[in-house]
Design a protein around this motif. Structure first.
Motif, PDB file in Angstrom:
ATOM      1  N   LYS A 198      88.437  43.628  -3.269  1.00 56.79           N
ATOM      2  CA  LYS A 198      87.364  44.310  -4.000  1.00 56.79           C
ATOM      3  C   LYS A 198      86.026  43.834  -3.448  1.00 56.79           C
ATOM      4  N   LYS A 199      85.096  44.754  -3.258  1.00 56.17           N
ATOM      5  CA  LYS A 199      83.781  44.403  -2.708  1.00 56.17           C
ATOM      6  C   LYS A 199      83.086  43.343  -3.545  1.00 56.17           C
ATOM      7  N   GLU A 227      84.001  33.022   5.104  1.00 51.45           N
ATOM      8  CA  GLU A 227      83.868  32.639   6.519  1.00 51.45           C
ATOM      9  C   GLU A 227      85.228  32.482   7.195  1.00 51.45           C
ATOM     10  N   ARG A 228      86.236  32.058   6.455  1.00 54.98           N
ATOM     11  CA  ARG A 228      87.571  31.879   7.027  1.00 54.98           C
ATOM     12  C   ARG A 228      88.430  33.129   6.888  1.00 54.98           C
ATOM     13  N   ARG A 251      79.083  41.400   9.156  1.00 56.86           N
ATOM     14  CA  ARG A 251      79.127  42.862   9.256  1.00 56.86           C
ATOM     15  C   ARG A 251      80.375  43.491   8.624  1.00 56.86           C
ATOM     16  N   THR A 252      81.302  42.675   8.109  1.00 53.67           N
ATOM     17  CA  THR A 252      82.492  43.189   7.445  1.00 53.67           C
ATOM     18  C   THR A 252      82.381  42.911   5.955  1.00 53.67           C
ATOM     19  N   GLU A 253      82.514  43.954   5.140  1.00 53.10           N
ATOM     20  CA  GLU A 253      82.334  43.782   3.697  1.00 53.10           C
ATOM     21  C   GLU A 253      83.560  43.189   3.012  1.00 53.10           C
ATOM     22  N   ILE A 254      84.739  43.698   3.355  1.00 53.03           N
ATOM     23  CA  ILE A 254      85.943  43.305   2.626  1.00 53.03           C
ATOM     24  C   ILE A 254      87.111  43.036   3.564  1.00 53.03           C
ATOM     25  N   ARG A 255      88.079  42.316   3.064  1.00 57.87           N
ATOM     26  CA  ARG A 255      89.271  41.980   3.831  1.00 57.87           C
ATOM     27  C   ARG A 255      90.345  43.025   3.591  1.00 57.87           C
TER      28      ARG A 255
END
Length: 151
Positions: free
Chosen positions: A112-113, A123-124, A131-135
């Motif tokens: 979830k954003k 960071e991990r 530049r990446t919002e979500i995994r």
């Protein structure tokens, strides 16, 4: 064939990387008498200067494993189809039954954003957190889907 006064390869040498080493290109170079230097795809395997090339791959893999989380760091329950990230947050199902380009069936989860933006493990978790919002995490359900040949 080009006329001799317009032949750009008469005084020049052609160099190219292994991506241009095809049977068709080699036949053309030889038939036209072009002075060409094109690396073949197995050049680095034979050249003694590249003897230690795999050593650096191993170092990069170990560094990558220790730096970022992989799908193995996520808890995945196939039966309930849930996924929990290393920060103990539930990810939601993005796509249940998608087929990858290589024909593998997988399930995709997404964070979830609101949770990913403020996560202490960001960071991990993300290779490019700026530049990446979500995994997103993918778990493969089946090896390769074999499609029947059209009759």
């Amino acid at each position: 064939m080009l006329s001799s006064d317009k032949d750009i390869f008469k005084k020049a040498k052609l160099t190219a990387d292994a991506g241009f080493h095809t049977k068709k290109n080699m036949e053309m170079v030889f038939s036209q008498g072009i002075d060409a230097y094109i690396a073949d795809r197995h050049f680095r395997k034979r050249d003694p200067r590249f003897r230690d090339r795999n050593r650096f791959k191993q170092i990069a893999r170990k560094e990558r494993k220790s730096r970022w989380f992989t799908s193995r760091d996520f808890i995945f329950d196939m039966e309930q189809q849930i996924c929990i990230c290393p920060a103990w947050k539930h990810l939601y199902v993005k796509n249940k039954n998608f087929v990858t380009r290589n024909g593998y069936k997988a399930i995709a989860f997404m964070g979830k954003k609101t949770e990913c933006r403020v996560c202490k493990l960001r960071e991990r978790c993300l290779r490019y957190p700026d530049r990446t919002e979500i995994r997103q995490v993918h778990f493969f359900m089946a090896r390769r889907i074999v499609q029947a040949a059209p009759s």
